[in-house]
Design an enzyme around this catalytic site. Sequence first.
Site, PDB file in Angstrom:
ATOM      1  N   LYS A  13       0.837  -1.205   0.000  1.00 14.93           N
ATOM      2  CA  LYS A  13       0.000   0.000   0.000  1.00 14.93           C
ATOM      3  C   LYS A  13       0.874   1.257   0.000  1.00 14.93           C
ATOM      4  CE  LYS A  13      -4.166  -1.614   2.412  1.00 14.93           C
ATOM      5  NZ  LYS A  13      -5.078  -1.337   3.540  1.00 14.93           N
ATOM      6  N   ASP A  73      -9.431   2.057   4.000  1.00 17.68           N
ATOM      7  CA  ASP A  73     -10.026   0.778   4.359  1.00 17.68           C
ATOM      8  C   ASP A  73     -10.600   0.234   3.066  1.00 17.68           C
ATOM      9  OD1 ASP A  73     -10.666  -1.316   6.084  1.00 17.68           O
ATOM     10  OD2 ASP A  73     -12.728  -0.617   6.276  1.00 17.68           O
ATOM     11  N   PHE A 156      -2.037  -8.511  -3.448  1.00 18.75           N
ATOM     12  CA  PHE A 156      -2.244  -9.189  -2.157  1.00 18.75           C
ATOM     13  C   PHE A 156      -3.748  -9.328  -1.940  1.00 18.75           C
ATOM     14  CE2 PHE A 156      -1.782  -4.646  -1.601  1.00 18.75           C
ATOM     15  CZ  PHE A 156      -2.819  -4.286  -0.759  1.00 18.75           C
ATOM     16  N   GLY A 157      -4.126  -9.937  -0.813  1.00 19.25           N
ATOM     17  CA  GLY A 157      -5.553 -10.075  -0.516  1.00 19.25           C
ATOM     18  C   GLY A 157      -6.259 -10.928  -1.550  1.00 19.25           C
ATOM     19  N   TYR A 158      -7.348 -10.398  -2.082  1.00 17.20           N
ATOM     20  CA  TYR A 158      -8.193 -11.157  -3.012  1.00 17.20           C
ATOM     21  C   TYR A 158      -7.784 -10.950  -4.475  1.00 17.20           C
ATOM     22  CZ  TYR A 158     -11.198 -11.623   1.116  1.00 17.20           C
ATOM     23  OH  TYR A 158     -11.684 -11.904   2.369  1.00 17.20           O
ATOM     24  N   ASP A 159      -6.685 -10.241  -4.721  1.00 14.70           N
ATOM     25  CA  ASP A 159      -6.250  -9.968  -6.100  1.00 14.70           C
ATOM     26  C   ASP A 159      -6.207 -11.215  -6.990  1.00 14.70           C
ATOM     27  OD1 ASP A 159      -6.013  -7.210  -5.915  1.00 14.70           O
ATOM     28  OD2 ASP A 159      -3.897  -7.243  -5.377  1.00 14.70           O
ATOM     29  N   HIS A 184      -9.205   0.168  -7.365  1.00 12.49           N
ATOM     30  CA  HIS A 184     -10.022   0.905  -6.395  1.00 12.49           C
ATOM     31  C   HIS A 184      -9.161   1.829  -5.544  1.00 12.49           C
ATOM     32  CE1 HIS A 184      -8.399  -2.725  -4.715  1.00 12.49           C
ATOM     33  NE2 HIS A 184      -8.817  -2.472  -3.496  1.00 12.49           N
ATOM     34  N   ARG A 185      -7.998   1.309  -5.069  1.00  7.75           N
ATOM     35  CA  ARG A 185      -7.147   2.126  -4.208  1.00  7.75           C
ATOM     36  C   ARG A 185      -6.489   3.236  -5.022  1.00  7.75           C
ATOM     37  NH1 ARG A 185      -4.583  -1.563  -2.211  1.00  7.75           N
ATOM     38  NH2 ARG A 185      -5.987  -1.941  -0.486  1.00  7.75           N
TER      39      ARG A 185
END
Length: 200
Positions: A13, A73, A156-159, A184-185
Amino acid sequence: MTKVLLATRNAKKLGELRRIVEAAGLSGIEVLGLADVDEFEEAPETGATFEDNALAKARDAAAATGLPSVADDSGISVDALNGMPGVLSARWAGKHGDDQANLELVLAQTSDTPDERRGAGFVCAAALVVPGGDEQVVRGEWRGTLLREARGTNGFGYDPIFRPEGEERSSAELSPAEKDSVSHRGRALRALLPHLRALA
């Protein structure tokens, strides 16, 4: 040089915001992460919305450090799961930040969902809080489809299980620069750029 704190320990991030600031030509801003400041107590994420959580994190960071602070978030909203995991994305499988378990649980929960109903979207709310000054909250969304198995190692995450609209690859198969431009970010952080420019 104006120091701005991104209230995260997530190196990816941090890299994302630094690249966006650099690409926008904001030379007067130095982006710091939580590892660059004295530790402070971080309140748990208990907000009902992404915006609530982002604003609470940014307020905590600004109050503790005296620096203009950005916090985000974000999570994934799966149509077949009525918009869940949503704000619970990071702890969907029970333990905070276990990306693999979270991803596997979403795949298991949608294993019977037909292809035409596998719509999903990433959502990011980003907040900028200036001590004794303005508060800004913005939102970015990125629509796509849930894949049936993980693909790719970027992100990362759901990527690895998210295929953006108009794309054959998963978001974990996109390069960081490609992802910054559409994610989105990326969208939310770029919406903060005018406010960051005002600080510089």
